[in-house]
Design an enzyme around this catalytic site. Structure first.
Site, PDB file in Angstrom:
ATOM      1  N   GLY A 134       0.854  -1.317   0.114  1.00 23.97           N
ATOM      2  CA  GLY A 134      -0.151   0.008   0.104  1.00 23.97           C
ATOM      3  C   GLY A 134       0.949   1.314   0.002  1.00 23.97           C
ATOM      4  N   GLY A 176       0.075  -4.781   0.186  1.00 22.82           N
ATOM      5  CA  GLY A 176      -1.342  -4.680  -0.581  1.00 22.82           C
ATOM      6  C   GLY A 176      -1.199  -5.577  -1.921  1.00 22.82           C
ATOM      7  N   GLU A 182       5.493  -5.854   7.368  1.00 23.88           N
ATOM      8  CA  GLU A 182       4.799  -4.781   8.433  1.00 23.88           C
ATOM      9  C   GLU A 182       5.305  -4.665   9.529  1.00 23.88           C
ATOM     10  OE1 GLU A 182       2.250  -5.850   4.775  1.00 23.88           O
ATOM     11  OE2 GLU A 182       3.354  -7.108   6.310  1.00 23.88           O
ATOM     12  N   ASP A 196      -1.819  -7.427   7.250  1.00 26.09           N
ATOM     13  CA  ASP A 196      -3.207  -7.299   6.859  1.00 26.09           C
ATOM     14  C   ASP A 196      -3.541  -7.867   5.535  1.00 26.09           C
ATOM     15  OD1 ASP A 196      -1.819  -5.157   5.276  1.00 26.09           O
ATOM     16  OD2 ASP A 196      -3.451  -3.819   6.000  1.00 26.09           O
TER      17      ASP A 196
END
Length: 351
Positions: A67, A116, A139, A147
């Site tokens: 992301g 992402g 992350e 995530d």
């Protein structure tokens, strides 16, 4: 404005093709890209011409490196948490859409796939890795957490391998990824464009893939898998660390390197990631995504994400100052609170 759209969605033959087209940013995913992809999937679901979805990249370096964390950092620093949560919420809805999509969904991954980008690919029916494939969910190194559906996908890898990836943020290549099931097929990089073209035809997908697939054999981590399974299958984070420390004390160099890696990560993020993996094995996909939205809703108001992005992306001093600074200082109740329901603010997902 860029001259080219950041994602190109078009029908080519029998395929709905999505081209990730933000190469200067390694195809870092932003909200307009998420929305365009969601819109295309909606249109293609009931289009009889489209029998399959094919997702590719215009970059030789990356499928999608994650992301747009710099944008997220900057929005949070000025208190625009609603903008951050709008992005994550729509991204997670897209991840859920991919996981439940009724047509074959093929990702041709040749280069970096992180964060992402994992969410755009791992939940599809076919994950095809080129020679340059490089996977990570890194992350924990920026005060965040794995995530985009990692809560569901990673605990289902064999031998606690997903817990290893989540807690360490380590990178792996195509051979190890195929061994543990992160990818379904291997294809030589120099044949990826040819494969993408072939998939726009109306032949059966498996018949097409059979003409391209290669077997890569064992990867660099193959011999470490029994140790990974032993260490990362622990019931608690403390026990996991104790197992690693015991192995390191006996001269295990891989255990020592793994401890050194974990020591550089956000302690809060490591604890969240471990707990995700522990809980995720028992969650269905919908509940896994709701869990992630609960976590991210708290992280947006915390400290470590902003400090991690500052250290890695903004100032690039690679010297984050985590709060708390060590695993020993963590409050278990504080970690538990990340997973608490949000009430009226829960993520809304389709069936």
């Amino acid at each position: 404005m860029s001259e080219q759209p950041e994602i190109l969605c078009e029908i080519r033959g029998a395929a709905g093709v999505a081209v990730l087209n933000r190469p200067r940013a390694l195809n870092a995913l932003n909200l307009p890209m998420v929305r365009e992809m969601a819109k295309a999937l909606d249109a293609w679901e009931n289009d009889p011409q489209v029998t399959r979805i094919v997702v590719i990249s215009s970059s030789e370096k990356a499928f999608c490196a994650g992301g747009d964390i710099r944008w997220l950092h900057d929005r949070g620093k000025v208190g625009a948490h609603g903008d951050m949560l709008a992005f994550w919420g729509e991204e997670y809805v897209l991840n859920h859409r991919i996981a439940t999509y009724p047509k074959p969904y093929l990702s041709l991954i040749d280069g970096i796939v992180m964060g992402g980008g994992v969410g755009l690919s791992i939940h599809g029916s076919h994950r095809i890795a080129g020679d340059r494939y490089l996977f990570a969910m890194p992350e924990v190194g920026i005060g965040f957490f794995p995530d985009v559906g990692a809560t569901y996908a990673l605990p289902r890898l064999p031998g606690a391998f997903g817990s290893y990836l989540a807690v360490t943020g380590e990178r792996i290549g195509p051979a190890d990824a195929q061994t543990v099931g992160l990818v379904t097929h291997g294809v030589a990089s120099d044949r990826m464009a040819e494969l993408a073209d072939a998939l726009t035809g109306r032949s059966a997908i498996d018949d097409i893939l059979s003409g391209f697939t290669i077997q890569r054999g064992p990867g660099p981590l193959d011999t470490a898998r029994p140790a990974i399974a032993e260490w990362f299958s622990a019931d608690t984070l403390g026990e996991m660390m104790a197992r690693l420390e015991a192995a390191s004390a006996k001269g295990d160099a891989f255990a020592a390197r793994t401890l050194q890696t974990i020591a550089t990560k956000s302690p809060t993020s490591v604890a969240i990631a471990f707990e995700q993996m522990r809980r995720g094995a028992a969650l269905d996909f919908t509940e896994a995504m709701r869990t992630e939205f609960r976590i991210v809703s708290r992280i947006a108001h915390g400290h470590d994400f902003y400090e991690g992005v500052r250290a890695v992306v903004v100032d690039k001093d690679q010297a984050p100052r985590w709060k708390p600074a060590s695993l020993a200082e963590l409050d278990p109740a504080a970690i538990e609170a990340y997973f608490a329901p949000l009430g009226a603010d829960e993520l809304i997902l389709g069936a």
